[in-house]
Design an enzyme around this catalytic site. Structure first.
Site, short mmCIF file in Angstrom:
data_model
loop_
_atom_site.label_atom_id
_atom_site.label_comp_id
_atom_site.label_asym_id
_atom_site.label_seq_id
_atom_site.Cartn_x
_atom_site.Cartn_y
_atom_site.Cartn_z
N ASN A 110 0.80 -1.23 0.00
CA ASN A 110 0.00 0.00 0.00
C ASN A 110 0.83 1.28 0.00
OD1 ASN A 110 -2.47 1.69 0.82
ND2 ASN A 110 -1.09 1.96 2.57
N TYR A 145 3.15 8.76 -11.35
CA TYR A 145 2.23 7.96 -10.52
C TYR A 145 1.39 7.01 -11.39
CZ TYR A 145 -1.24 7.40 -6.68
OH TYR A 145 -2.08 6.92 -5.69
N1 CAA Z 1 -7.91 17.73 -16.40
C1 CAA Z 1 -7.62 18.33 -17.56
N2 CAA Z 1 -6.69 19.27 -17.67
C2 CAA Z 1 -6.03 19.65 -16.57
C3 CAA Z 1 -6.30 19.07 -15.32
C4 CAA Z 1 -7.29 18.06 -15.27
N3 CAA Z 1 -7.59 17.43 -14.13
N4 CAA Z 1 -5.49 19.63 -14.42
C5 CAA Z 1 -4.74 20.53 -15.07
N5 CAA Z 1 -5.05 20.54 -16.37
C6 CAA Z 1 -4.44 21.32 -17.45
C7 CAA Z 1 -5.27 22.50 -17.76
O1 CAA Z 1 -5.13 22.82 -19.12
C8 CAA Z 1 -4.65 23.59 -16.89
O2 CAA Z 1 -4.89 24.86 -17.30
P1 CAA Z 1 -6.36 25.55 -17.12
O3 CAA Z 1 -6.96 24.98 -15.85
O4 CAA Z 1 -6.05 26.98 -17.03
O5 CAA Z 1 -7.09 25.13 -18.37
C9 CAA Z 1 -3.19 23.24 -17.06
O6 CAA Z 1 -3.17 21.79 -17.05
C10 CAA Z 1 -2.28 23.76 -15.97
O7 CAA Z 1 -2.74 23.28 -14.73
P2 CAA Z 1 -2.35 23.99 -13.39
O8 CAA Z 1 -2.60 25.47 -13.49
O9 CAA Z 1 -3.03 23.26 -12.30
O10 CAA Z 1 -0.74 23.76 -13.36
P3 CAA Z 1 0.20 23.68 -12.10
O11 CAA Z 1 1.59 23.54 -12.66
O12 CAA Z 1 -0.08 24.79 -11.15
O13 CAA Z 1 -0.21 22.35 -11.36
C11 CAA Z 1 -0.63 20.03 -11.12
C12 CAA Z 1 -0.08 21.13 -12.04
C13 CAA Z 1 0.20 19.97 -9.83
C14 CAA Z 1 -0.48 18.73 -11.89
C15 CAA Z 1 -2.10 20.33 -10.77
O14 CAA Z 1 -2.83 20.53 -11.96
C16 CAA Z 1 -2.77 19.22 -10.01
O15 CAA Z 1 -2.58 19.07 -8.81
N6 CAA Z 1 -3.58 18.39 -10.74
C17 CAA Z 1 -4.26 17.26 -10.16
C18 CAA Z 1 -3.40 16.03 -10.18
C19 CAA Z 1 -4.17 14.87 -9.58
O16 CAA Z 1 -5.23 14.52 -10.04
N7 CAA Z 1 -3.61 14.24 -8.53
C20 CAA Z 1 -4.25 13.19 -7.84
C21 CAA Z 1 -3.71 13.15 -6.42
S1 CAA Z 1 -4.58 11.99 -5.40
C22 CAA Z 1 -3.95 10.51 -5.83
O17 CAA Z 1 -3.05 10.38 -6.59
C23 CAA Z 1 -4.59 9.32 -5.19
C24 CAA Z 1 -5.14 8.41 -6.25
O18 CAA Z 1 -4.69 7.27 -6.35
C25 CAA Z 1 -6.23 8.87 -7.10
#
Ligand code: CAA
Length: 254
Positions: free
Chosen positions: A90, A164
């Protein structure tokens, strides 16, 4: 497998999903080997498991990404318990970043090799090492057992998670490979792919990203850690489960 009295190891057991699994298996009477890097969190998890009814709970501070320490860890578990019937792989971390980010034609950031490697080391290599060593102990102690790899809905590919997603696809494939290779020793393997579960890891996401994702979940809420623990219990108890991946995600498809 009847869980009562069986020895189950859980990595990343200090908090989140691992701690919830430990507590549920403790209630079912399992003897538990809890593994984490955080000793204080392990102490708290141990207390909770004893309170929940486990007859024996030991904890081990170990980095799952390092071969020598993992070999020593499973040798110690084998000598402390003289048995091993289950492992839940895990332990996992995130280092989210977009592969590349451009603004006005200029590159402003990219996923670094450090971000890639840190996640691959813990989430992929760690699962390989712990799975290999746990299986060796099960075979040598003639314990029929079960190994569960915690994958993720992100294994399909998730924005910001090149590292990931690659690791989580890998651990699901490893569970299929091991189901085929280890069946001859009486060892079953499976994987679970949680969706977005209310843990510190998910809560650490950018609030905008988390809200956007939560709105897309057909079940209209995040999952609870015990809903993943319940699936671990089901897989351990059902002797005809092997090789498959269970999606526990409230209906969400990335
Ligand atoms: N879907 C589609 N496009 C996305 C997106 C999404 N979920 N997230 C970001 N983007 C794209 C978009 O085009 C975005 O620009 P706009 O929102 O202005 O259109 C562009 O990427 C830039 O995104 P950020 O401004 O967020 O860029 P950043 O550099 O500040 O951050 C990041 C990047 C850290 C990846 C952030 O987007 C983030 O945290 N995303 C979520 C990642 C995620 O889902 N993590 C899951 C964690 S939990 C886990 O992992 C447990 C599990 O098993 C599920």
């Amino acid at each position: 497998m009847k869980i009562a009295g069986k020895t189950i190891a859980i990595t990343g057991a200090g908090r989140g999903l691992g701690a919830a699994m430990a507590k549920r298996l403790a209630s079912a009477g399992a003897r538990l080997a809890l593994v984490d890097l955080d000793e204080q969190a392990l102490l708290e998890a141990q207390t909770a498991c004893v309170k929940a009814g486990s007859p024996m709970v030991e904890f081990y501070v170990a980095n799952v990404a390092e071969e020598g320490p993992v070999e020593a860890l499973f040798a110690k578990i084998a000598s402390d318990f003289d048995a091993l019937h289950g492992l839940v792989n895990n332990a996992g971390i995130t280092r989210d970043a977009l592969l590349l980010k451009y603004e006005d034609g200029e590159q402003v950031s990219k996923m670094t090799l450090e971000q890639w490697q840190a996640v691959i080391d813990v989430n992929l290599t760690g699962v390989f090492l712990c799975g290999r060593e746990a299986a060796a102990v099960m075979i040598e102690l003639a314990c029929e057992g079960c190994i569960i790899n915690i994958s993720s809905i992100s294994r399909h590919g998730n924005v910001g998670q090149t590292n990931y997603s690659a690791a989580k696809a890998g651990v699901q494939a490893m569970a299929v490979t091991w189901a085929k290779e280890l069946a001859r020793y009486g060892i079953r393997t499976a994987s679970i792919a949680p969706g977005f579960i209310a843990t510190e890891m998910v809560m650490a996401m950018k609030p905008e990203a988390r809200e956007k994702l939560t709105r897309a979940i057909p079940a209209t809420r995040m999952g609870e850690p015990d809903e993943i623990a319940q699936t671990v219990q089901f897989i351990l108890e059902n002797d005809y489960v092997s090789g498959r991946c269970f999606d526990i995600d409230g209906g969400l498809r990335l």
